[in-house]
Design a protein around this motif. Structure first.
Motif, PDB file in Angstrom:
ATOM      1  N   MET A  62       0.835  -1.191   0.000  1.00  0.00           N
ATOM      2  CA  MET A  62       0.000   0.000   0.000  1.00  0.00           C
ATOM      3  C   MET A  62       0.878   1.252   0.000  1.00  0.00           C
ATOM      4  O   MET A  62       1.984   1.258   0.535  1.00  0.00           O
ATOM      5  CB  MET A  62      -0.891   0.021   1.244  1.00  0.00           C
ATOM      6  CG  MET A  62      -2.140  -0.824   1.168  1.00  0.00           C
ATOM      7  SD  MET A  62      -3.424  -0.094   0.107  1.00  0.00           S
ATOM      8  CE  MET A  62      -3.557  -1.397  -1.114  1.00  0.00           C
ATOM      9  N   GLY A  63       0.371   2.317  -0.600  1.00  0.00           N
ATOM     10  CA  GLY A  63       1.093   3.580  -0.609  1.00  0.00           C
ATOM     11  C   GLY A  63       2.284   3.598  -1.533  1.00  0.00           C
ATOM     12  O   GLY A  63       3.162   4.468  -1.418  1.00  0.00           O
ATOM     13  N   ALA A  64       2.328   2.660  -2.472  1.00  0.00           N
ATOM     14  CA  ALA A  64       3.495   2.536  -3.347  1.00  0.00           C
ATOM     15  C   ALA A  64       3.266   3.239  -4.682  1.00  0.00           C
ATOM     16  O   ALA A  64       2.130   3.376  -5.167  1.00  0.00           O
ATOM     17  CB  ALA A  64       3.815   1.062  -3.584  1.00  0.00           C
ATOM     18  N   LEU A  65       4.358   3.665  -5.288  1.00  0.00           N
ATOM     19  CA  LEU A  65       4.337   4.244  -6.629  1.00  0.00           C
ATOM     20  C   LEU A  65       4.370   3.117  -7.644  1.00  0.00           C
ATOM     21  O   LEU A  65       5.223   2.235  -7.583  1.00  0.00           O
ATOM     22  CB  LEU A  65       5.547   5.160  -6.824  1.00  0.00           C
ATOM     23  CG  LEU A  65       5.709   5.803  -8.204  1.00  0.00           C
ATOM     24  CD1 LEU A  65       4.562   6.759  -8.511  1.00  0.00           C
ATOM     25  CD2 LEU A  65       7.059   6.538  -8.277  1.00  0.00           C
ATOM     26  N   ALA A  66       3.422   3.152  -8.581  1.00  0.00           N
ATOM     27  CA  ALA A  66       3.327   2.092  -9.585  1.00  0.00           C
ATOM     28  C   ALA A  66       3.155   2.714 -10.965  1.00  0.00           C
ATOM     29  O   ALA A  66       2.909   3.915 -11.112  1.00  0.00           O
ATOM     30  CB  ALA A  66       2.164   1.157  -9.265  1.00  0.00           C
ATOM     31  N   MET A  88      -3.128   3.412 -22.689  1.00  0.00           N
ATOM     32  CA  MET A  88      -2.936   4.188 -21.468  1.00  0.00           C
ATOM     33  C   MET A  88      -1.642   3.750 -20.795  1.00  0.00           C
ATOM     34  O   MET A  88      -1.448   2.577 -20.498  1.00  0.00           O
ATOM     35  CB  MET A  88      -4.099   4.019 -20.495  1.00  0.00           C
ATOM     36  CG  MET A  88      -3.922   4.825 -19.204  1.00  0.00           C
ATOM     37  SD  MET A  88      -5.393   4.873 -18.137  1.00  0.00           S
ATOM     38  CE  MET A  88      -5.305   3.248 -17.396  1.00  0.00           C
ATOM     39  N   ASN A  89      -0.759   4.712 -20.567  1.00  0.00           N
ATOM     40  CA  ASN A  89       0.471   4.508 -19.810  1.00  0.00           C
ATOM     41  C   ASN A  89       0.468   5.558 -18.710  1.00  0.00           C
ATOM     42  O   ASN A  89       0.457   6.765 -19.002  1.00  0.00           O
ATOM     43  CB  ASN A  89       1.703   4.689 -20.701  1.00  0.00           C
ATOM     44  CG  ASN A  89       1.743   3.674 -21.814  1.00  0.00           C
ATOM     45  OD1 ASN A  89       2.133   2.536 -21.602  1.00  0.00           O
ATOM     46  ND2 ASN A  89       1.335   4.078 -23.024  1.00  0.00           N
ATOM     47  N   ARG A  90       0.511   5.128 -17.441  1.00  0.00           N
ATOM     48  CA  ARG A  90       0.257   6.102 -16.382  1.00  0.00           C
ATOM     49  C   ARG A  90       0.879   5.663 -15.061  1.00  0.00           C
ATOM     50  O   ARG A  90       0.862   4.496 -14.700  1.00  0.00           O
ATOM     51  CB  ARG A  90      -1.254   6.277 -16.219  1.00  0.00           C
ATOM     52  CG  ARG A  90      -1.648   7.443 -15.334  1.00  0.00           C
ATOM     53  CD  ARG A  90      -3.149   7.675 -15.390  1.00  0.00           C
ATOM     54  NE  ARG A  90      -3.615   8.005 -16.728  1.00  0.00           N
ATOM     55  CZ  ARG A  90      -4.869   8.349 -16.997  1.00  0.00           C
ATOM     56  NH1 ARG A  90      -5.777   8.387 -16.026  1.00  0.00           N
ATOM     57  NH2 ARG A  90      -5.232   8.646 -18.233  1.00  0.00           N
ATOM     58  N   PHE A  91       1.398   6.654 -14.337  1.00  0.00           N
ATOM     59  CA  PHE A  91       1.856   6.430 -12.968  1.00  0.00           C
ATOM     60  C   PHE A  91       0.647   6.505 -12.034  1.00  0.00           C
ATOM     61  O   PHE A  91      -0.206   7.390 -12.183  1.00  0.00           O
ATOM     62  CB  PHE A  91       2.895   7.472 -12.568  1.00  0.00           C
ATOM     63  CG  PHE A  91       4.182   7.362 -13.332  1.00  0.00           C
ATOM     64  CD1 PHE A  91       5.142   6.419 -12.975  1.00  0.00           C
ATOM     65  CD2 PHE A  91       4.439   8.186 -14.419  1.00  0.00           C
ATOM     66  CE1 PHE A  91       6.330   6.301 -13.688  1.00  0.00           C
ATOM     67  CE2 PHE A  91       5.626   8.081 -15.139  1.00  0.00           C
ATOM     68  CZ  PHE A  91       6.565   7.132 -14.767  1.00  0.00           C
ATOM     69  N   VAL A  92       0.588   5.593 -11.088  1.00  0.00           N
ATOM     70  CA  VAL A  92      -0.544   5.519 -10.163  1.00  0.00           C
ATOM     71  C   VAL A  92      -0.021   5.210  -8.764  1.00  0.00           C
ATOM     72  O   VAL A  92       1.149   4.844  -8.585  1.00  0.00           O
ATOM     73  CB  VAL A  92      -1.563   4.438 -10.588  1.00  0.00           C
ATOM     74  CG1 VAL A  92      -2.187   4.774 -11.940  1.00  0.00           C
ATOM     75  CG2 VAL A  92      -0.905   3.051 -10.631  1.00  0.00           C
ATOM     76  N   LEU A  93      -0.912   5.322  -7.774  1.00  0.00           N
ATOM     77  CA  LEU A  93      -0.566   5.019  -6.392  1.00  0.00           C
ATOM     78  C   LEU A  93      -1.525   3.958  -5.854  1.00  0.00           C
ATOM     79  O   LEU A  93      -2.737   4.035  -6.089  1.00  0.00           O
ATOM     80  CB  LEU A  93      -0.650   6.273  -5.519  1.00  0.00           C
ATOM     81  CG  LEU A  93       0.490   7.295  -5.617  1.00  0.00           C
ATOM     82  CD1 LEU A  93       1.819   6.671  -5.216  1.00  0.00           C
ATOM     83  CD2 LEU A  93       0.554   7.965  -6.969  1.00  0.00           C
ATOM     84  N   THR A  94      -0.990   2.981  -5.144  1.00  0.00           N
ATOM     85  CA  THR A  94      -1.810   1.897  -4.588  1.00  0.00           C
ATOM     86  C   THR A  94      -2.379   2.347  -3.246  1.00  0.00           C
ATOM     87  O   THR A  94      -1.690   2.343  -2.232  1.00  0.00           O
ATOM     88  CB  THR A  94      -0.979   0.608  -4.409  1.00  0.00           C
ATOM     89  OG1 THR A  94       0.158   0.901  -3.580  1.00  0.00           O
ATOM     90  CG2 THR A  94      -0.498   0.083  -5.748  1.00  0.00           C
TER      91      THR A  94
END
Length: 392
Positions: free
Chosen positions: A315-319, A339-345
């Motif tokens: 959790m709380g990780a950069l993905a 779609m290519n995108r940085f997200v957060l868990t």
């Protein structure tokens, strides 16, 4: 927590045997890493990073998070967010963004549902319902708050092999027994005399989908809007009503979507109780001031927050995700685009289980509803950890 998904949960994908946090991710060499780019504005990304940072800062800095074969403390995850924001601060070109991320971060990839990285991406959103906080004959379908007799047990406290698992039930004498099912609560009115109603809504189909999404907004006849959030659930297993109707031949698998489900339910009110009660899982809510809040206890940013299986992914990780997003014109889904995108868990869900599943939070509004309702796309999932001295 949110997302229980209308879904394909259990509708075709097979998980590798004995998936654990230690084998759900594999570390990639720089030459095998994806090309990093981002198709959305950095402002929304920064807001989601802020949510992840707020979650991590509340933890013991030495708390360990598992990334496949490696483990890092919460302080390293915070350092990852700091380093990534420093890259964003330079307002990099796409080429520079890819170079900086490739050079400065370790990359881990999910083994997926097939052991080779294949993922199923679905979506969820924050719906808007007609309702009221005070009983009104026009609004007769209740949302219940968390029952006082609901007991949840963290099994990991008893045996290490059950780490991340819990059961919920109620006490009957000296025994813990399963909590009431959806049928017992809604059809047999087992909670009717408990005074747990926190709001009422107009449409039972809307209410069921609110349970699926896990949070939403209620707008009353005077124009006031209230946020309702997931407070807990009854501990019963989640069963997909989408799969039920596919198995019964009512809706073709290829045509299944939240919109197709809604159309069937609205056209067959005589079948609502049977179909709804197929899913014994039941969600309890709070009325709050904030918009959607995830499992990490922080606000979810539409288009940037994702739900994963918290038992195997941090959790709380950069993905970073590679999948497809819908193109919508005049309220109609017209095609799927890369779609290519940085997200957060920042979230999890009852149907989001295993290394091959991710649920994408789309926010609220018409586009979010269309995207969440139709998304069932293949893709890839990667996690980033900032490099330190000695890392190769």
């Amino acid at each position: 927590m949110v997302v229980l998904l209308w879904s394909l949960g259990g509708c075709g994908l097979q998980e590798p045997e004995k998936i654990t946090a230690e084998n759900a991710l594999k570390r990639l060499s720089e030459r095998n890493s994806p090309e990093f780019n981002d198709d959305a504005g950095f402002a929304s990304l920064r807001r989601s990073i802020a949510s992840a940072r707020a979650y991590l800062e509340k933890l013991d800095p030495d708390r360990q998070f598992t990334f496949g074969p490696d483990s890092y403390p919460a302080s390293r995850l915070l350092a990852t967010l700091d380093a990534f924001e420093a890259v964003l601060d330079a307002n990099p070109t796409p080429e520079e963004l890819n170079r900086q991320v490739s050079e400065k971060f370790l990359v881990y990839q999910s083994v997926g549902s097939d052991g080779d990285g294949g993922m199923l991406f679905t979506g969820y959103y924050e719906p808007l319902l007609e309702g009221t906080l005070e009983y009104d004959p026009e609004y007769r379908y209740p949302l219940y708050g968390l029952p006082e007799d609901l007991v949840c047990v963290n099994l990991g406290r008893f045996k290490e092999k059950f780490k991340g698992e819990q059961i919920c039930g109620r006490l009957s004498g000296n025994s813990l027994v399963p909590y009431y099912t959806r049928e017992e609560i809604d059809s047999k009115n087992m909670l009717e005399a408990e005074g747990l109603e926190i709001a009422w809504v107009k449409d039972p189909v809307d209410l069921f989908f609110l349970h699926v999404q896990g949070s939403g907004r209620i707008k009353d006849k005077y124009g006031h809007t209230y946020h309702v959030h997931y407070a807990g659930k009854n501990g019963q297993p989640y069963r997909s009503i989408g799969k039920l109707l596919i198995d019964e031949g009512v809706i073709e698998k290829e045509a299944m979507s939240m919109q197709a489900l809604r159309e069937y339910l609205e056209n067959h009110p005589e079948d609502l109780e049977r179909v709804f009660n197929h899913n014994p899982s039941y969600v309890f809510f709070d009325v709050v001031d904030e918009p959607a809040i995830g499992y990490a206890g922080q606000p979810l940013e539409g288009g940037r927050a994702v739900a994963v299986d918290y038992r195997i992914f941090p959790m709380g990780a950069l993905a970073f995700v590679q999948t497809e997003q819908p193109a919508v014109e005049h309220g109609v889904l017209t095609r799927w685009e890369e779609m290519n995108r940085f997200v957060l868990t920042l979230d999890t869900g009852g149907a989001i289980r295993g290394a091959g599943r991710m649920d994408f939070f789309w926010g609220n509004g018409d586009y979010a509803e269309i995207a969440a309702g139709h998304m069932k796309q293949d893709g890839r999932l990667f996690f980033l950890v900032v490099k330190e001295d000695g890392d190769k």
